[in-house]
Design an enzyme around this catalytic site. Structure first.
Site: not given
Ligand code: UDP
Length: 320
Positions: A10-11, A36, A117, A149
């Site tokens: 992913g970023f 990703g 994260a 979320y």
């Protein structure tokens, strides 16, 4: 050190790979390439200290082998972007909850350190002031899928803290606030790549709502550096840290700035939230973190200023 990065294609994950390789670590990435992209890590694949495994963190057996081989897990794999979450609520919840449980359970066998994260979505629609780690959370009703979320990420944090307290698993939790940089895609709703792509292609720049909502943006390199420093600090274990920038900007000002920096003639248009997302959508009006906790422990202070990061991102979008 052998690091496993979930969501490493992913970023943010791809920038973390670069940082860890630069520090001399061996890095294995697991990514299902749902959000990703292989091209984010293409430039790393010839490095002998780098390995890519295509697969999902929901695959327990696969994860077992990978966690057994590593010394530390950076758990970044998660559903990303407001748009993605609204379009795929079920998948988002499964990845965030079951996937995280797999990681924590497997890591706890040999007490391998886990960096989780988490997200500023945790705070919900708190209206004012800088967000501090111990602040109350303010959430909407369960019929609005955006709030799922926040709840799944909160459950991740509860799980991580429970593993820390009951099983002595060393965990470090970071709450990320609007991180940006090269390789971030606008496909899942993120505002900076969207505005830059719109401005460069001469399309209208689409502000959702009245544009007076605030965000603070942080350059990805500042954040991945802080992640590695926190995982190396003994006092970070069992703790939660905001990682973002303390300087807010309204989305309207952001749109004007990007228009100016790209020398674009795009018009700026306002789109109601229900058209941009879905009926009943609720946005956070305000989202700027207090970053003093990470600042006091590891001297975290984001170096890159907004104009400079926008220039860098504009350059990289042009190159793509
Ligand atoms: N936004 C916008 N236009 C877009 C994409 C996003 O005005 O094309 C707004 C969005 O409604 C929010 C802010 O920009 O108020 C940041 O959105 P993003 O999805 O990047 O992050 P988050 O909402 O998770 O902070």
């Amino acid at each position: 050190m052998k690091a496993l990065i979930t969501g490493g294609a992913g970023f943010i994950g791809s920038h973390l790979c670069e940082e860890l390789l630069r520090r001399g670590d061996e890095v294995t990435v697991i990514d299902d390439l749902s959000t990703g992209r292989r091209k984010n890590i293409k430039h790393l694949e010839s490095n002998k200290n780098f390995k890519f495994v295509e697969g999902t963190i929901l695959n327990y057996e696969l994860m077992k082998g990978l966690v057994d081989e590593c010394d530390i897990v950076y758990h970044l794999a998660a559903a990303v972007g407001v748009k993605f979450i609204i379009d795929h609520p079920l998948k988002s919840m499964q990845i965030n909850v079951r996937g995280t449980e797999n990681v924590l359970e497997l890591a706890s066998k040999d007490k391998k350190k886990v960096l989780l994260a988490s997200s500023s979505e945790i705070y919900g629609k708190k209206e004012n002031g800088l967000f501090k780690e111990e602040d109350d959370r303010v959430l909407g009703t369960t019929t609005i899928s955006r709030w799922s979320y926040s709840c799944t990420k909160a459950l991740d944090e509860f799980l991580a803290l429970a593993y820390y307290r009951e099983k002595r698993l060393p965990v470090v939790i970071v709450r990320l606030f609007n991180i940006c940089g090269p390789r971030q895609t606008g496909r899942y709703g993120m505002v900076i790549p969207r505005f830059i792509e719109q401005a460069l292609s001469g399309e209208p720049i689409t502000i959702y709502g009245d544009g007076k909502q605030t965000r603070s943006f942080t350059y990805v390199a500042d954040v991945v550096k802080a992640m590695t420093e926190l995982t190396n600090h003994p006092k970070a274990v069992g703790e939660i840290f905001n990682l973002g920038s303390g300087e807010g900007i309204t989305i309207c000002e952001l749109a004007k700035k990007i228009r100016e920096l790209t020398n674009s003639r795009s018009e700026i248009v306002y789109i109601p939230y229900e058209k941009a997302y879905q009926e009943g959508f609720e946005d956070m009006r305000h989202r700027v973190p207090d970053i003093s906790k990470a600042g006091n422990l590891i001297g975290y202070w984001p170096q890159m200023k907004l104009d400079d990061m926008l220039k860098k991102i504009i350059q990289s979008v042009k190159q793509e």
